[in-house]
Enzyme design. Sequence first.
Site, mmCIF file in Angstrom:
data_model
loop_
_atom_site.group_PDB
_atom_site.id
_atom_site.type_symbol
_atom_site.label_atom_id
_atom_site.label_comp_id
_atom_site.label_asym_id
_atom_site.label_seq_id
_atom_site.Cartn_x
_atom_site.Cartn_y
_atom_site.Cartn_z
ATOM 1 N N ASP A 52 0.876 -1.167 0.000
ATOM 2 C CA ASP A 52 0.000 0.000 0.000
ATOM 3 C C ASP A 52 0.916 1.221 0.000
ATOM 4 O O ASP A 52 1.570 1.519 0.991
ATOM 5 C CB ASP A 52 -0.910 -0.032 1.232
ATOM 6 C CG ASP A 52 -1.917 1.122 1.250
ATOM 7 O OD1 ASP A 52 -1.621 2.188 0.663
ATOM 8 O OD2 ASP A 52 -2.989 0.959 1.864
ATOM 9 N N LYS A 73 -6.745 9.800 -2.253
ATOM 10 C CA LYS A 73 -5.902 10.719 -1.485
ATOM 11 C C LYS A 73 -5.157 11.666 -2.436
ATOM 12 O O LYS A 73 -5.769 12.559 -2.995
ATOM 13 C CB LYS A 73 -4.962 9.923 -0.581
ATOM 14 C CG LYS A 73 -5.665 8.791 0.212
ATOM 15 C CD LYS A 73 -6.674 9.318 1.210
ATOM 16 C CE LYS A 73 -7.606 8.251 1.788
ATOM 17 N NZ LYS A 73 -6.982 7.065 2.356
#
Length: 420
Positions: free
Chosen positions: A208, A233
């Site tokens: 990730d 994000k």
Amino acid sequence: MGFRSRHAQGHRPGMSDDDNRKPLTRLAQAGRKPEWTGMPGQPGAIVSPPVWRASTILYDDVAHLRRAAGSSTHERLFYGRKGTPTAWSLADALTEMEPGAAGTMLFPSGVAAIACALMAVLKPGDKLLMVDSAYDPTRNFCTQMLNGYGIETIFYDPCDIVQLSVGLADERVRALFLESPGSLTFEVQDIPALTALARQHGVVTLADNTWATPLYFPALSHGVDISILACTKYIVGHSDVMMGSVTATDHWFGKIRQTAYLFGQMVSPDDAWLASRGLRTLGVRLKQHQDSALAIAHWLKDQPEVARVLHPALPDCPGHALWRRDFSGSTGLFSFVLNGGDDVARAALIDGLAHFGIGYSWGGFESLALPVDPARYRSATVWQAQGPTVRLHIGLEDPADLIADLDAGLARFRAVRDGG
Ligand SMILES: *Cc1c(COP(=O)(O)O)cnc(C)c1O
């Protein structure tokens, strides 16, 4: 060349060996293949691929329809679920940002991307090594979904390579999941060493990479097989789209693509278009997030109300030396631990902030403050701290305003802590 832009060349995956363009140049050029940015007869005339909305694709006749169904649908119009040039362009651009990548699949959220990547590499009877500082919903997918399919998750300490090498020796371990820095507490992992160890045992590695993005940490060139982003994000960057991506090496990309197709995963062209728009400015945004967050982290470190600042670029963050060695930058998200006090004192700090929103997610242009309790999301390690923890996302506001706001917040915290 006609209307075709000299720069809209479109670099094919796998060409990265002789492609020496710098990352910022790639950001500006990636995913702009002339066939996606043109009108008939004017390939490449438009700078950015427009929004192509489609479900049904029409064929000339039965023979054409049959032929289309029998051949690869990758980056070819077939049916809306397989995407249109708007999404292919974004996927291609993300692939170009990861040297060594064969391709990228897009998902309706970061969690959907993580879930699909894990389903692609695991089967019943396998074991998964999961970093203990993983994003909380990633943990939940393992314990509440994979568990039911006979896949066991073993959580490991992000900083303990010896413990991990013992875990890798188990023949049933099939996959190693990394997240660096860790969610909430920002431990930096030794990704080159961990992926090399995994490779020796024939174990696939997934990371990730949401915090650093491929701009500050190209994960595949550090040994990772499958790199995952919550595009929600920093790729989107404006707090208005949910999206995830999985970028993989040649060996794994086919399996990722097939699994995504089987699950019917896709993104809307409008969302892909917004994410592509965000991606073009990733370089300038991250630079500002980095500078402002560093200024605020250093200021916080010197405040008596603050016990510890958890920021990979600060020396007392676990794995700081690894961050210096492997990352080319830091971003806007970090945490700090308060000196004493309780939930009420922490809420007094956060509730009165004028320039920080209170809410989940991060990576947009705006600052956020969140109370976090890492101890609740640990099973292989013990989280110990001198007081409650606050996670900040530093946005693009003037850092002087943010520091003044936090200064007043620390005074409110102190008043509750000492007056109580
Ligand atoms: C937010 C986040 C995710 C999940 O992304 P969503 O788009 O919210 O599903 C995954 N990993 C990390 C590290 C995150 O911060």
